[in-house]
Motif scaffolding. Structure first.
Motif, PDB file in Angstrom:
ATOM      1  N   THR A 298       3.867 -73.572 -13.072  1.00 14.73           N
ATOM      2  CA  THR A 298       3.147 -74.118 -11.918  1.00 14.73           C
ATOM      3  C   THR A 298       2.669 -75.536 -12.193  1.00 14.73           C
ATOM      4  N   THR A 299       2.066 -75.740 -13.365  1.00 14.34           N
ATOM      5  CA  THR A 299       1.601 -77.083 -13.732  1.00 14.34           C
ATOM      6  C   THR A 299       2.778 -78.025 -13.911  1.00 14.34           C
ATOM      7  N   PHE A 300       3.852 -77.523 -14.480  1.00 17.78           N
ATOM      8  CA  PHE A 300       5.063 -78.323 -14.642  1.00 17.78           C
ATOM      9  C   PHE A 300       5.557 -78.825 -13.284  1.00 17.78           C
ATOM     10  N   SER A 301       5.558 -77.951 -12.287  1.00 23.03           N
ATOM     11  CA  SER A 301       5.999 -78.345 -10.942  1.00 23.03           C
ATOM     12  C   SER A 301       5.093 -79.427 -10.360  1.00 23.03           C
ATOM     13  N   TYR A 302       3.795 -79.307 -10.644  1.00 26.86           N
ATOM     14  CA  TYR A 302       2.857 -80.329 -10.164  1.00 26.86           C
ATOM     15  C   TYR A 302       3.155 -81.681 -10.816  1.00 26.86           C
ATOM     16  N   ILE A 303       3.409 -81.677 -12.117  1.00 28.16           N
ATOM     17  CA  ILE A 303       3.739 -82.933 -12.814  1.00 28.16           C
ATOM     18  C   ILE A 303       5.006 -83.545 -12.219  1.00 28.16           C
ATOM     19  N   CYS A 304       5.989 -82.705 -11.931  1.00 28.55           N
ATOM     20  CA  CYS A 304       7.228 -83.195 -11.305  1.00 28.55           C
ATOM     21  C   CYS A 304       6.930 -83.843  -9.953  1.00 28.55           C
TER      22      CYS A 304
ATOM     23  N   ASP B 229       9.298 -91.752  -8.079  1.00 27.38           N
ATOM     24  CA  ASP B 229       9.722 -92.821  -8.986  1.00 27.38           C
ATOM     25  C   ASP B 229      11.036 -92.494  -9.678  1.00 27.38           C
ATOM     26  N   LEU B 230      11.227 -91.224 -10.024  1.00 30.08           N
ATOM     27  CA  LEU B 230      12.428 -90.862 -10.781  1.00 30.08           C
ATOM     28  C   LEU B 230      13.680 -90.791  -9.915  1.00 30.08           C
ATOM     29  N   ILE B 231      13.528 -90.521  -8.601  1.00 27.74           N
ATOM     30  CA  ILE B 231      14.718 -90.443  -7.761  1.00 27.74           C
ATOM     31  C   ILE B 231      14.988 -91.737  -7.009  1.00 27.74           C
ATOM     32  N   SER B 232      14.050 -92.688  -7.049  1.00 33.98           N
ATOM     33  CA  SER B 232      14.230 -93.914  -6.271  1.00 33.98           C
ATOM     34  C   SER B 232      14.927 -95.015  -7.052  1.00 33.98           C
TER      35      SER B 232
ATOM     36  N   LYS C 221      14.678 -81.678 -15.065  1.00 31.79           N
ATOM     37  CA  LYS C 221      15.197 -81.797 -16.427  1.00 31.79           C
ATOM     38  C   LYS C 221      14.719 -83.084 -17.080  1.00 31.79           C
ATOM     39  N   GLN C 222      14.612 -84.158 -16.316  1.00 29.96           N
ATOM     40  CA  GLN C 222      14.084 -85.411 -16.877  1.00 29.96           C
ATOM     41  C   GLN C 222      12.649 -85.213 -17.360  1.00 29.96           C
ATOM     42  N   VAL C 223      11.829 -84.556 -16.536  1.00 29.10           N
ATOM     43  CA  VAL C 223      10.442 -84.300 -16.926  1.00 29.10           C
ATOM     44  C   VAL C 223      10.394 -83.397 -18.158  1.00 29.10           C
ATOM     45  N   ALA C 224      11.257 -82.388 -18.200  1.00 30.26           N
ATOM     46  CA  ALA C 224      11.298 -81.476 -19.346  1.00 30.26           C
ATOM     47  C   ALA C 224      11.663 -82.218 -20.628  1.00 30.26           C
ATOM     48  N   ILE C 225      12.634 -83.107 -20.548  1.00 37.57           N
ATOM     49  CA  ILE C 225      13.030 -83.887 -21.728  1.00 37.57           C
ATOM     50  C   ILE C 225      11.856 -84.723 -22.222  1.00 37.57           C
ATOM     51  N   ALA C 226      11.174 -85.391 -21.296  1.00 37.20           N
ATOM     52  CA  ALA C 226      10.052 -86.241 -21.678  1.00 37.20           C
ATOM     53  C   ALA C 226       8.906 -85.422 -22.276  1.00 37.20           C
ATOM     54  N   LEU C 227       8.574 -84.307 -21.634  1.00 40.13           N
ATOM     55  CA  LEU C 227       7.494 -83.459 -22.142  1.00 40.13           C
ATOM     56  C   LEU C 227       7.831 -82.891 -23.515  1.00 40.13           C
TER      57      LEU C 227
ATOM     58  N   GLN D 223      15.642 -93.310 -22.574  1.00 39.72           N
ATOM     59  CA  GLN D 223      15.515 -93.862 -21.227  1.00 39.72           C
ATOM     60  C   GLN D 223      14.676 -92.952 -20.329  1.00 39.72           C
ATOM     61  N   VAL D 224      14.950 -91.652 -20.382  1.00 40.44           N
ATOM     62  CA  VAL D 224      14.236 -90.691 -19.535  1.00 40.44           C
ATOM     63  C   VAL D 224      12.748 -90.660 -19.896  1.00 40.44           C
ATOM     64  N   THR D 225      12.443 -90.627 -21.193  1.00 40.82           N
ATOM     65  CA  THR D 225      11.047 -90.540 -21.631  1.00 40.82           C
ATOM     66  C   THR D 225      10.249 -91.757 -21.181  1.00 40.82           C
ATOM     67  N   TRP D 226      10.824 -92.934 -21.316  1.00 42.60           N
ATOM     68  CA  TRP D 226      10.078 -94.129 -20.936  1.00 42.60           C
ATOM     69  C   TRP D 226       9.910 -94.215 -19.420  1.00 42.60           C
ATOM     70  N   ARG D 227      10.921 -93.814 -18.661  1.00 51.77           N
ATOM     71  CA  ARG D 227      10.791 -93.800 -17.199  1.00 51.77           C
ATOM     72  C   ARG D 227       9.683 -92.844 -16.773  1.00 51.77           C
TER      73      ARG D 227
END
Length: 398
Positions: free
Chosen positions: A76-82, A88-91, A109-115, A140-144
Protein backbone atom coordinates in the motif's frame (compact mmCIF):
# COMPACT_ATOMS: atom_id res chain seq x y z
CA UNK A 1 43.66 21.60 -0.15
CA UNK A 2 42.94 20.43 -3.66
CA UNK A 3 40.56 22.72 -5.56
CA UNK A 4 37.04 21.48 -6.16
CA UNK A 5 35.56 22.32 -9.52
CA UNK A 6 32.05 23.08 -8.33
CA UNK A 7 30.34 23.12 -4.96
CA UNK A 8 26.72 22.63 -4.11
CA UNK A 9 25.30 24.43 -1.09
CA UNK A 10 24.50 22.16 1.85
CA UNK A 11 20.93 20.95 1.85
CA UNK A 12 18.87 22.50 4.60
CA UNK A 13 15.23 21.59 5.15
CA UNK A 14 14.77 24.55 7.47
CA UNK A 15 14.71 26.58 4.28
CA UNK A 16 12.57 25.85 1.25
CA UNK A 17 13.96 23.15 -0.99
CA UNK A 18 15.05 24.33 -4.41
CA UNK A 19 12.08 25.15 -6.60
CA UNK A 20 12.72 22.92 -9.53
CA UNK A 21 9.20 22.20 -10.66
CA UNK A 22 8.89 25.06 -13.13
CA UNK A 23 12.13 24.12 -14.83
CA UNK A 24 11.04 20.49 -14.95
CA UNK A 25 7.71 21.39 -16.49
CA UNK A 26 9.47 23.10 -19.38
CA UNK A 27 11.53 20.01 -20.06
CA UNK A 28 8.61 17.58 -19.95
CA UNK A 29 7.30 15.98 -23.06
CA UNK A 30 3.98 14.22 -23.52
CA UNK A 31 4.20 10.51 -22.89
CA UNK A 32 3.59 8.39 -25.94
CA UNK A 33 0.81 5.78 -25.55
CA UNK A 34 2.38 2.34 -25.38
CA UNK A 35 1.14 -1.17 -25.93
CA UNK A 36 0.56 -2.60 -22.41
CA UNK A 37 2.28 -5.82 -23.44
CA UNK A 38 5.41 -3.80 -24.20
CA UNK A 39 5.62 -2.65 -20.56
CA UNK A 40 7.10 -4.83 -17.84
CA UNK A 41 4.07 -4.91 -15.52
CA UNK A 42 4.61 -8.36 -13.97
CA UNK A 43 7.94 -7.31 -12.45
CA UNK A 44 7.12 -8.47 -8.90
CA UNK A 45 6.32 -12.05 -9.89
CA UNK A 46 9.55 -12.24 -11.86
CA UNK A 47 11.57 -10.61 -9.06
CA UNK A 48 10.03 -12.88 -6.42
CA UNK A 49 10.85 -16.03 -8.37
CA UNK A 50 14.39 -14.84 -8.95
CA UNK A 51 15.12 -13.71 -5.36
CA UNK A 52 12.87 -15.70 -3.00
CA UNK A 53 15.43 -18.41 -2.32
CA UNK A 54 18.76 -16.62 -2.24
CA UNK A 55 21.42 -18.65 -0.48
CA UNK A 56 22.67 -17.28 2.83
CA UNK A 57 19.83 -14.73 3.09
CA UNK A 58 16.89 -15.03 5.47
CA UNK A 59 13.79 -13.99 3.53
CA UNK A 60 10.25 -14.14 5.01
CA UNK A 61 8.09 -16.90 3.58
CA UNK A 62 4.99 -14.74 3.48
CA UNK A 63 4.91 -12.82 0.20
CA UNK A 64 3.70 -9.53 1.73
CA UNK A 65 6.38 -9.68 4.42
CA UNK A 66 8.97 -10.48 1.76
CA UNK A 67 7.87 -7.43 -0.24
CA UNK A 68 8.48 -5.26 2.81
CA UNK A 69 11.81 -7.03 3.41
CA UNK A 70 13.06 -6.03 -0.04
CA UNK A 71 11.55 -2.53 -0.32
CA UNK A 72 10.96 -1.47 3.33
CA UNK A 73 7.36 -0.51 2.55
CA UNK A 74 4.10 -2.40 2.42
CA UNK A 75 2.44 -2.77 -0.97
CA UNK A 76 0.00 0.00 0.00
CA UNK A 77 2.77 2.43 0.92
CA UNK A 78 4.71 1.39 -2.17
CA UNK A 79 1.70 2.31 -4.33
CA UNK A 80 1.52 5.70 -2.63
CA UNK A 81 5.21 6.36 -3.36
CA UNK A 82 4.60 5.41 -7.00
CA UNK A 83 1.72 7.90 -7.14
CA UNK A 84 4.02 10.70 -5.98
CA UNK A 85 6.60 10.19 -8.72
CA UNK A 86 4.48 8.71 -11.51
CA UNK A 87 4.02 11.96 -13.44
CA UNK A 88 7.75 12.67 -13.46
CA UNK A 89 8.75 9.13 -14.42
CA UNK A 90 6.31 8.79 -17.33
CA UNK A 91 6.68 12.33 -18.71
CA UNK A 92 10.22 11.77 -19.93
CA UNK A 93 11.22 9.68 -22.91
CA UNK A 94 11.70 6.13 -21.62
CA UNK A 95 14.27 5.21 -24.25
CA UNK A 96 16.92 2.86 -22.91
CA UNK A 97 14.89 1.82 -19.84
CA UNK A 98 14.25 -1.75 -20.92
CA UNK A 99 14.79 -5.13 -19.34
CA UNK A 100 16.57 -8.10 -20.83
CA UNK A 101 13.34 -9.19 -22.60
CA UNK A 102 13.20 -5.84 -24.36
CA UNK A 103 10.13 -4.59 -22.47
CA UNK A 104 9.90 -1.06 -21.11
CA UNK A 105 10.19 -0.65 -17.35
CA UNK A 106 6.92 0.20 -15.66
CA UNK A 107 6.81 3.02 -13.11
CA UNK A 108 6.42 0.38 -10.39
CA UNK A 109 9.53 -1.47 -11.47
CA UNK A 110 11.53 1.77 -11.65
CA UNK A 111 10.45 2.65 -8.11
CA UNK A 112 11.26 -0.89 -6.94
CA UNK A 113 14.76 -0.70 -8.43
CA UNK A 114 15.41 2.63 -6.74
CA UNK A 115 14.04 1.51 -3.37
CA UNK A 116 16.05 -1.71 -3.49
CA UNK A 117 19.23 0.22 -4.25
CA UNK A 118 18.61 2.59 -1.32
CA UNK A 119 17.37 -0.12 1.06
CA UNK A 120 20.13 -2.66 0.47
CA UNK A 121 23.08 -0.43 -0.31
CA UNK A 122 24.20 -3.16 -2.69
CA UNK A 123 26.15 -2.30 -5.80
CA UNK A 124 24.31 -1.22 -8.92
CA UNK A 125 25.48 -4.41 -10.60
CA UNK A 126 23.97 -6.60 -7.85
CA UNK A 127 20.69 -4.67 -7.85
CA UNK A 128 20.54 -4.87 -11.63
CA UNK A 129 21.06 -8.63 -11.57
CA UNK A 130 18.15 -8.99 -9.13
CA UNK A 131 15.84 -7.22 -11.57
CA UNK A 132 17.30 -8.39 -14.87
CA UNK A 133 18.61 -4.96 -15.92
CA UNK A 134 22.05 -3.49 -16.41
CA UNK A 135 24.12 -1.33 -14.10
CA UNK A 136 23.56 1.80 -16.17
CA UNK A 137 19.78 1.31 -15.97
CA UNK A 138 19.94 1.04 -12.17
CA UNK A 139 21.99 4.24 -12.04
CA UNK A 140 19.64 6.16 -14.34
CA UNK A 141 16.43 4.90 -12.71
CA UNK A 142 17.65 5.57 -9.16
CA UNK A 143 18.68 9.13 -9.87
CA UNK A 144 15.43 9.90 -11.73
CA UNK A 145 13.51 8.59 -8.72
CA UNK A 146 15.58 10.67 -6.29
CA UNK A 147 15.02 13.85 -8.29
CA UNK A 148 11.28 13.19 -8.51
CA UNK A 149 10.71 12.30 -4.84
CA UNK A 150 12.85 15.22 -3.65
CA UNK A 151 10.40 17.53 -5.39
CA UNK A 152 7.10 15.66 -4.87
CA UNK A 153 7.40 14.57 -1.22
CA UNK A 154 8.46 17.87 0.37
CA UNK A 155 5.22 18.01 2.36
CA UNK A 156 6.37 14.98 4.35
CA UNK A 157 9.26 16.89 5.95
CA UNK A 158 8.47 20.35 7.27
CA UNK A 159 8.20 22.13 10.59
CA UNK A 160 4.78 21.48 12.18
CA UNK A 161 2.08 24.12 12.58
CA UNK A 162 1.10 25.38 16.04
CA UNK A 163 -1.63 22.78 16.59
CA UNK A 164 0.71 19.92 15.73
CA UNK A 165 3.45 21.38 17.95
CA UNK A 166 1.04 21.43 20.90
CA UNK A 167 0.28 17.76 20.25
CA UNK A 168 3.99 16.90 20.12
CA UNK A 169 4.67 18.76 23.38
CA UNK A 170 1.79 16.97 25.08
CA UNK A 171 3.05 13.57 23.93
CA UNK A 172 6.64 14.20 25.05
CA UNK A 173 5.42 15.24 28.51
CA UNK A 174 3.05 12.27 28.72
CA UNK A 175 5.73 9.79 27.66
CA UNK A 176 8.86 11.24 29.29
CA UNK A 177 7.77 13.90 31.78
CA UNK A 178 9.55 16.88 30.18
CA UNK A 179 7.14 19.81 29.78
CA UNK A 180 7.03 21.96 26.64
CA UNK A 181 9.59 19.83 24.78
CA UNK A 182 9.21 19.96 20.99
CA UNK A 183 11.74 17.37 19.88
CA UNK A 184 15.15 15.73 20.10
CA UNK A 185 18.17 16.71 17.98
CA UNK A 186 21.15 14.56 17.00
CA UNK A 187 23.71 14.05 14.24
CA UNK A 188 25.17 11.11 12.36
CA UNK A 189 27.99 10.61 9.86
CA UNK A 190 27.56 9.32 6.31
CA UNK A 191 30.92 7.70 5.57
CA UNK A 192 32.48 7.68 2.12
CA UNK A 193 35.70 7.23 0.23
CA UNK A 194 37.00 10.09 -1.86
CA UNK A 195 39.47 10.24 -4.75
CA UNK A 196 42.83 11.68 -3.72
CA UNK A 197 42.18 14.93 -5.56
CA UNK A 198 39.09 15.62 -3.36
CA UNK A 199 40.36 14.18 -0.07
CA UNK A 200 40.80 17.42 1.89
CA UNK A 201 41.03 17.73 5.68
CA UNK A 202 37.59 19.39 5.73
CA UNK A 203 35.95 16.05 5.01
CA UNK A 204 38.20 13.98 7.31
CA UNK A 205 36.39 13.54 10.64
CA UNK A 206 37.56 12.75 14.18
CA UNK A 207 37.78 9.04 13.38
CA UNK A 208 39.89 9.67 10.26
CA UNK A 209 37.00 8.78 7.94
CA UNK A 210 35.80 10.94 5.10
CA UNK A 211 32.20 11.74 5.91
CA UNK A 212 29.24 14.08 5.50
CA UNK A 213 27.08 15.21 8.42
CA UNK A 214 23.35 14.65 8.75
CA UNK A 215 21.55 16.51 11.53
CA UNK A 216 17.95 15.74 12.40
CA UNK A 217 15.26 17.03 14.76
CA UNK A 218 12.66 14.36 15.61
CA UNK A 219 9.22 14.25 17.20
CA UNK A 220 7.98 11.60 19.65
CA UNK A 221 7.18 9.22 16.76
CA UNK A 222 10.76 9.49 15.42
CA UNK A 223 9.59 11.57 12.47
CA UNK A 224 12.01 14.11 10.98
CA UNK A 225 10.78 17.64 11.72
CA UNK A 226 13.89 19.23 10.27
CA UNK A 227 17.15 18.08 8.70
CA UNK A 228 20.34 19.54 7.34
CA UNK A 229 23.09 17.79 5.43
CA UNK A 230 25.89 18.54 2.98
CA UNK A 231 28.39 19.80 5.55
CA UNK A 232 31.80 18.10 6.00
CA UNK A 233 32.14 15.57 8.81
CA UNK A 234 35.36 17.27 9.92
CA UNK A 235 33.55 20.17 11.60
CA UNK A 236 32.22 20.13 15.16
CA UNK A 237 28.55 19.49 15.92
CA UNK A 238 28.19 22.97 17.48
CA UNK A 239 29.56 24.54 14.30
CA UNK A 240 27.21 22.46 12.17
CA UNK A 241 24.30 23.68 14.28
CA UNK A 242 25.27 27.34 13.87
CA UNK A 243 25.56 26.96 10.09
CA UNK A 244 22.10 25.40 9.84
CA UNK A 245 18.91 27.16 8.89
CA UNK A 246 17.34 25.57 11.99
CA UNK A 247 19.65 27.64 14.21
CA UNK A 248 18.79 30.86 12.38
CA UNK A 249 15.05 30.21 12.60
CA UNK A 250 15.26 29.50 16.33
CA UNK A 251 17.46 32.51 17.04
CA UNK A 252 15.10 34.76 15.07
CA UNK A 253 12.05 33.47 16.91
CA UNK A 254 10.46 31.96 13.79
CA UNK A 255 10.15 28.51 15.36
CA UNK A 256 10.26 27.24 18.97
CA UNK A 257 8.56 30.50 19.88
CA UNK A 258 5.08 29.21 20.73
CA UNK A 259 3.23 29.02 24.03
CA UNK A 260 5.41 29.02 27.13
CA UNK A 261 4.49 26.88 30.15
CA UNK A 262 4.47 28.05 33.76
CA UNK A 263 5.91 25.40 36.06
CA UNK A 264 5.52 27.40 39.26
CA UNK A 265 5.52 31.03 40.32
CA UNK A 266 8.38 32.80 38.57
CA UNK A 267 9.41 29.73 36.54
CA UNK A 268 8.27 29.83 32.93
CA UNK A 269 9.58 27.42 30.30
CA UNK A 270 9.68 28.31 26.61
CA UNK A 271 9.61 25.76 23.79
CA UNK A 272 12.85 23.83 23.28
CA UNK A 273 14.49 20.69 21.93
CA UNK A 274 16.91 18.41 23.76
CA UNK A 275 20.40 17.54 22.56
CA UNK A 276 23.52 15.73 23.75
CA UNK A 277 26.77 17.06 25.18
CA UNK A 278 28.12 17.88 21.72
CA UNK A 279 25.59 20.71 21.50
CA UNK A 280 25.76 24.09 23.25
CA UNK A 281 23.32 24.85 26.08
CA UNK A 282 20.95 27.47 24.67
CA UNK A 283 17.56 28.90 25.72
CA UNK A 284 15.89 26.68 23.09
CA UNK A 285 18.32 23.70 23.20
CA UNK A 286 18.64 21.95 26.54
CA UNK A 287 21.62 19.68 27.19
CA UNK A 288 22.32 17.40 30.20
CA UNK A 289 24.09 18.49 33.37
CA UNK A 290 27.85 17.92 33.57
CA UNK A 291 28.42 14.35 34.71
CA UNK A 292 31.24 15.34 37.08
CA UNK A 293 29.87 15.07 40.63
CA UNK A 294 26.19 15.71 39.84
CA UNK A 295 23.55 15.99 42.56
CA UNK A 296 20.66 13.55 42.85
CA UNK A 297 18.33 16.05 41.18
CA UNK A 298 20.79 16.54 38.33
CA UNK A 299 21.08 12.78 37.79
CA UNK A 300 17.29 12.48 37.79
CA UNK A 301 17.07 15.20 35.17
CA UNK A 302 19.83 13.63 33.06
CA UNK A 303 18.04 10.28 33.15
CA UNK A 304 14.79 11.84 31.88
CA UNK A 305 16.71 13.94 29.35
CA UNK A 306 18.49 10.86 27.98
CA UNK A 307 15.21 9.04 27.47
CA UNK A 308 13.97 11.88 25.28
CA UNK A 309 17.27 12.17 23.43
CA UNK A 310 17.19 8.42 22.74
CA UNK A 311 14.21 9.09 20.44
CA UNK A 312 16.66 10.73 18.01
CA UNK A 313 19.21 7.95 18.49
CA UNK A 314 16.63 5.26 17.71
CA UNK A 315 15.32 7.25 14.75
CA UNK A 316 18.78 7.31 13.19
CA UNK A 317 19.12 3.57 13.83
CA UNK A 318 15.89 3.03 11.94
CA UNK A 319 16.89 5.40 9.14
CA UNK A 320 20.28 3.77 8.56
CA UNK A 321 18.86 0.28 9.04
CA UNK A 322 16.05 0.85 6.57
CA UNK A 323 18.11 2.65 3.94
CA UNK A 324 21.44 0.90 4.25
CA UNK A 325 23.04 2.92 1.52
CA UNK A 326 23.55 5.43 4.36
CA UNK A 327 25.16 2.95 6.76
CA UNK A 328 27.66 1.48 4.30
CA UNK A 329 30.82 3.21 3.12
CA UNK A 330 29.93 4.98 -0.11
CA UNK A 331 32.48 4.52 -2.85
CA UNK A 332 33.48 7.91 -4.25
CA UNK A 333 29.99 9.47 -4.32
CA UNK A 334 29.30 12.69 -6.19
CA UNK A 335 29.32 15.17 -3.29
CA UNK A 336 26.93 17.42 -5.20
CA UNK A 337 24.37 14.59 -5.43
CA UNK A 338 24.91 12.96 -2.03
CA UNK A 339 22.77 15.51 -0.10
CA UNK A 340 19.82 14.65 -2.36
CA UNK A 341 20.29 10.93 -1.72
CA UNK A 342 20.34 11.55 2.04
CA UNK A 343 17.27 13.80 1.85
CA UNK A 344 15.25 11.23 -0.09
CA UNK A 345 16.08 8.56 2.50
CA UNK A 346 14.81 10.97 5.20
CA UNK A 347 11.65 11.59 3.17
CA UNK A 348 11.09 7.84 2.80
CA UNK A 349 11.61 7.43 6.55
CA UNK A 350 8.82 9.95 7.18
CA UNK A 351 6.54 8.50 4.51
CA UNK A 352 6.72 5.08 6.20
CA UNK A 353 5.64 6.71 9.49
CA UNK A 354 2.99 8.94 7.92
CA UNK A 355 1.41 5.97 6.14
CA UNK A 356 1.13 4.04 9.40
CA UNK A 357 3.56 1.41 8.15
CA UNK A 358 5.85 -0.53 10.45
CA UNK A 359 9.41 -1.79 10.27
CA UNK A 360 10.31 -5.45 10.60
CA UNK A 361 12.28 -6.29 13.75
CA UNK A 362 15.55 -6.97 11.94
CA UNK A 363 15.60 -3.69 10.01
CA UNK A 364 16.98 -1.12 12.52
CA UNK A 365 20.71 -1.22 13.14
CA UNK A 366 21.55 -3.45 16.10
CA UNK A 367 24.33 -1.11 17.25
CA UNK A 368 24.66 2.66 17.55
CA UNK A 369 23.99 4.63 14.37
CA UNK A 370 27.40 6.32 14.68
CA UNK A 371 29.45 3.38 15.89
CA UNK A 372 33.00 4.37 16.80
CA UNK A 373 32.23 8.07 17.21
CA UNK A 374 32.43 9.58 20.70
CA UNK A 375 30.54 12.74 21.62
CA UNK A 376 32.83 15.74 21.93
CA UNK A 377 31.86 17.96 24.84
CA UNK A 378 30.77 21.50 23.97
CA UNK A 379 31.56 24.02 26.70
CA UNK A 380 29.34 26.80 25.36
CA UNK A 381 26.52 27.64 27.77
CA UNK A 382 24.18 30.61 27.73
CA UNK A 383 22.90 31.88 31.10
CA UNK A 384 19.23 31.74 30.07
CA UNK A 385 19.66 28.15 28.92
CA UNK A 386 21.22 27.25 32.26
CA UNK A 387 18.38 28.98 34.09
CA UNK A 388 15.72 27.07 32.14
CA UNK A 389 17.49 23.78 32.72
CA UNK A 390 17.51 24.58 36.43
CA UNK A 391 13.74 25.15 36.35
CA UNK A 392 13.22 21.81 34.64
CA UNK A 393 15.49 20.04 37.15
CA UNK A 394 13.53 21.46 40.09
CA UNK A 395 10.22 20.64 38.40
CA UNK A 396 11.16 16.97 37.95
CA UNK A 397 12.39 16.79 41.56
CA UNK A 398 8.99 17.94 42.81
Amino acid sequence: MAPVKKKKKPLDKAKNLAKKSKKKDKKRVNAVPLDPEAIDCDWWDTFWLRNSSLSGVSIPLDEDDAFKHFFRASKTTFSYICSLVREDLISRPPSGLINIEGRLLSVEKQVAIALRRLASGDSQVSVGAAFGVGQSTVSQVTWRFIEALEERAKHHLRWPDSDRIEEIKSKFEEMYGLPNCCGAIDTTHIIMTLPAVQASDDWCDQEKNYSMFLQGVFDHEMRFLNMVTGWPGGMTVSKLLKFSGFFKLCENGQILDGNAKTLCEGAEIREYVVGGISYPLLPWLITPHDSNDPSDSMMAFNDRHEKVRSVATTAFQQLKGSWRILSKVMWRPDRRKLPSIILVCCLLHNIIIDCGDYLQDDVPLSGHHDSGYADRYCKQSEPLGSELRGYLTEYLLR
